[in-house]
Design an enzyme around this catalytic site. Structure first.
Site, mmCIF file in Angstrom:
data_model
loop_
_atom_site.group_PDB
_atom_site.id
_atom_site.type_symbol
_atom_site.label_atom_id
_atom_site.label_comp_id
_atom_site.label_asym_id
_atom_site.label_seq_id
_atom_site.Cartn_x
_atom_site.Cartn_y
_atom_site.Cartn_z
ATOM 1 N N TYR A 143 43.398 33.132 31.964
ATOM 2 C CA TYR A 143 44.282 32.069 32.449
ATOM 3 C C TYR A 143 43.868 30.688 31.938
ATOM 4 O O TYR A 143 44.620 29.739 32.053
ATOM 5 C CB TYR A 143 44.340 32.047 33.986
ATOM 6 C CG TYR A 143 45.039 33.253 34.599
ATOM 7 C CD1 TYR A 143 45.647 34.209 33.797
ATOM 8 C CD2 TYR A 143 45.100 33.425 35.967
ATOM 9 C CE1 TYR A 143 46.281 35.312 34.338
ATOM 10 C CE2 TYR A 143 45.734 34.527 36.531
ATOM 11 C CZ TYR A 143 46.316 35.469 35.703
ATOM 12 O OH TYR A 143 46.943 36.556 36.242
ATOM 13 N N LYS A 193 37.209 46.198 31.876
ATOM 14 C CA LYS A 193 37.859 47.081 30.892
ATOM 15 C C LYS A 193 36.916 47.188 29.705
ATOM 16 O O LYS A 193 37.279 46.926 28.552
ATOM 17 C CB LYS A 193 39.235 46.484 30.524
ATOM 18 C CG LYS A 193 40.127 47.379 29.707
ATOM 19 C CD LYS A 193 40.716 48.549 30.468
ATOM 20 C CE LYS A 193 41.514 49.437 29.538
ATOM 21 N NZ LYS A 193 41.893 50.730 30.151
ATOM 22 N N ASP A 225 42.071 50.234 35.161
ATOM 23 C CA ASP A 225 43.165 51.198 35.363
ATOM 24 C C ASP A 225 42.764 52.230 36.419
ATOM 25 O O ASP A 225 43.548 52.574 37.313
ATOM 26 C CB ASP A 225 43.583 51.864 34.048
ATOM 27 C CG ASP A 225 42.405 52.265 33.173
ATOM 28 O OD1 ASP A 225 41.267 51.819 33.459
ATOM 29 O OD2 ASP A 225 42.596 53.022 32.213
ATOM 30 N N ASP A 249 43.731 39.087 40.081
ATOM 31 C CA ASP A 249 45.066 38.666 40.512
ATOM 32 C C ASP A 249 45.887 39.908 40.885
ATOM 33 O O ASP A 249 46.514 39.981 41.952
ATOM 34 C CB ASP A 249 45.722 37.916 39.335
ATOM 35 C CG ASP A 249 46.970 37.159 39.748
ATOM 36 O OD1 ASP A 249 47.349 37.234 40.933
ATOM 37 O OD2 ASP A 249 47.577 36.498 38.893
ATOM 38 N N ASP A 253 46.534 41.794 44.894
ATOM 39 C CA ASP A 253 47.890 42.001 45.417
ATOM 40 C C ASP A 253 48.110 43.472 45.777
ATOM 41 O O ASP A 253 48.768 43.783 46.778
ATOM 42 C CB ASP A 253 48.941 41.556 44.398
ATOM 43 C CG ASP A 253 49.273 40.080 44.539
ATOM 44 O OD1 ASP A 253 48.562 39.379 45.292
ATOM 45 O OD2 ASP A 253 50.234 39.615 43.913
#
Ligand code: NAD
Length: 359
Positions: A143, A193, A225, A249, A253
């Site tokens: 970001y 990852k 994942d 992020d 959620d």
């Protein structure tokens, strides 16, 4: 002697002002009972700031926040501002606030309240007892990384963002996460990852090295994942999760949805020093704004996190959390968490019930 606290309020857009009003009433009532005085200063952020000043984070807002003991933010954004250039979008204000206050750690609890188990989309036996803390890195990663932008390339266009972390940034968030795990069940799962991304391999190496300073915490690693799958398959396996900005992020959620409603979840964003920002996980819910339908409990629980983590007032935080428990036990529900046989209320009535429940 009365203790005084300077609180900057950032109600923002959409349902923000409605849920902030409830949280202010709750804080005032708690303050009156415990001899705490909150001096509130309201400032602009997001879409309302764009309308008033052309900027999503006016310099005056950041300065007001810096001068305060804590910042209570509601939510920003809405359809009206969705097509503005990125630098003038409401979200840019939020990113600027996090960067301006150097808030590098975001703590998002996802706890299943026994009264709301049936509001979860997963089976009771899968979610009962879930109590997860997601520690998300907030001021680095993709970001913020450079270069970024959309560039002309060989007669085509090329969109670029850069995922980058320094070892220092990883260690800093890692320590917050290990310390959070120490206060919980002593289990930390680091999510990355590393099978594909070099930046993730560095993340994994640094977190593994740090674990030598926290031998009382059991460290595991998952690829993002797999972590997403495990969160849905058997969420009870998790205690504390630490991850970077982008993965955090998304995973926070997903963890939020385990609890049945995004309208129930608070968060805290903390830096090394200075005021923290306390805000609900949900957005500005423009679809229900101004209709007295919003669930104010995530905002109210964010005020409790502010008291606990920002102002060191655990007694006041307990008082608020107990009141939330009480109104749920009494059967009051906003639309997002409504179930058969319970009492449907709007945002204001939920606030009134909370005030009665504060003891
Ligand atoms: P959202 O969280 O605003 O809404 C998602 C869904 O959940 C909607 O159906 C909404 O009605 C419902 N919902 C959310 N909060 C609720 C509450 N307190 N009570 C009852 N129902 C609630 O997410 P979105 O629709 O993806 O985004 C809407 C706007 O909010 C966008 O402009 C987005 O950029 C912005 N946003 C802001 C933040 C923030 O301020 N931190 C976070 C996420 C999204």
């Amino acid at each position: 002697m009365t203790q005084q606290f300077r609180i900057t309020l950032l109600p923002g857009d959409g349902i923000g002002p409605e849920i902030t009003a409830v949280a202010i009433d709750v804080l005032k009532s708690v303050g009156a009972k415990l001899d705490l005085q909150f001096d509130f200063t309201e400032a602009l952020i997001g879409g309302c700031a764009i309308d008033a000043t052309g900027q999503p984070l006016p310099a005056a807002t950041l300065e007001t926040c810096r001068q305060s003991d804590a910042v209570m933010l509601a939510a920003i954004g809405g359809y009206k501002w969705d097509s503005l250039p990125r630098a003038q979008r409401p979200e840019t204000g939020l990113l600027g606030l996090r960067a301006g206050l150097k808030l590098f750690a975001n703590l998002r609890p996802a706890t299943i309240l026994p009264q709301l188990i049936d509001a979860s989309s997963l089976k009771r036996e899968v979610v009962e007892g879930v109590d997860i803390m997601v520690v998300r890195e907030l001021t680095g990663g993709i970001y913020f990384g450079q270069p970024r932008g959309v560039f002309a390339a060989d007669g085509d266009q090329r969109g670029v963002n850069t995922m980058a972390y320094t070892g220092t940034e990883i260690d800093r968030i890692g320590r917050v996460a290990f310390e959070a795990a120490q206060k919980r069940q002593g289990r930390l799962c680091s999510v990355d990852k590393a099978n594909v991304l070099e930046v993730s391999q560095l993340w994994r190496d640094r977190i593994t090295a740090l674990s030598q300073d926290y031998t009382d915490v059991e460290l595991t690693h998952l690829y993002v994942d797999n972590a997403a799958m495990q969160l849905l398959r058997w969420p009870k396996q998790f205690d504390t999760i630490v991850t970077g900005n982008l993965f955090g992020d998304i995973l926070s959620d997903a963890a939020a949805m385990l609890t049945g409603s995004i309208g129930m979840l608070p968060s805290a964003s903390l830096g090394a020093s200075g005021p923290g920002v306390f805000e609900p996980v949900h957005g500005s819910a423009p679809d229900i704004a101004g209709q007295d339908k919003a669930n104010p409990l995530a905002q109210v629980l964010s005020a409790a996190m502010m008291l606990r983590y920002g102002l060191n007032q655990p007694g006041a935080a307990d008082m608020i959390e107990t009141a939330v428990d009480t109104v749920l036990n009494q059967g009051y529900r906003t639309g997002d968490i409504m179930a058969e046989g319970l009492t449907a209320v709007g945002c204001k009535a939920m606030g009134e019930a909370l005030l009665k429940a504060l003891v």
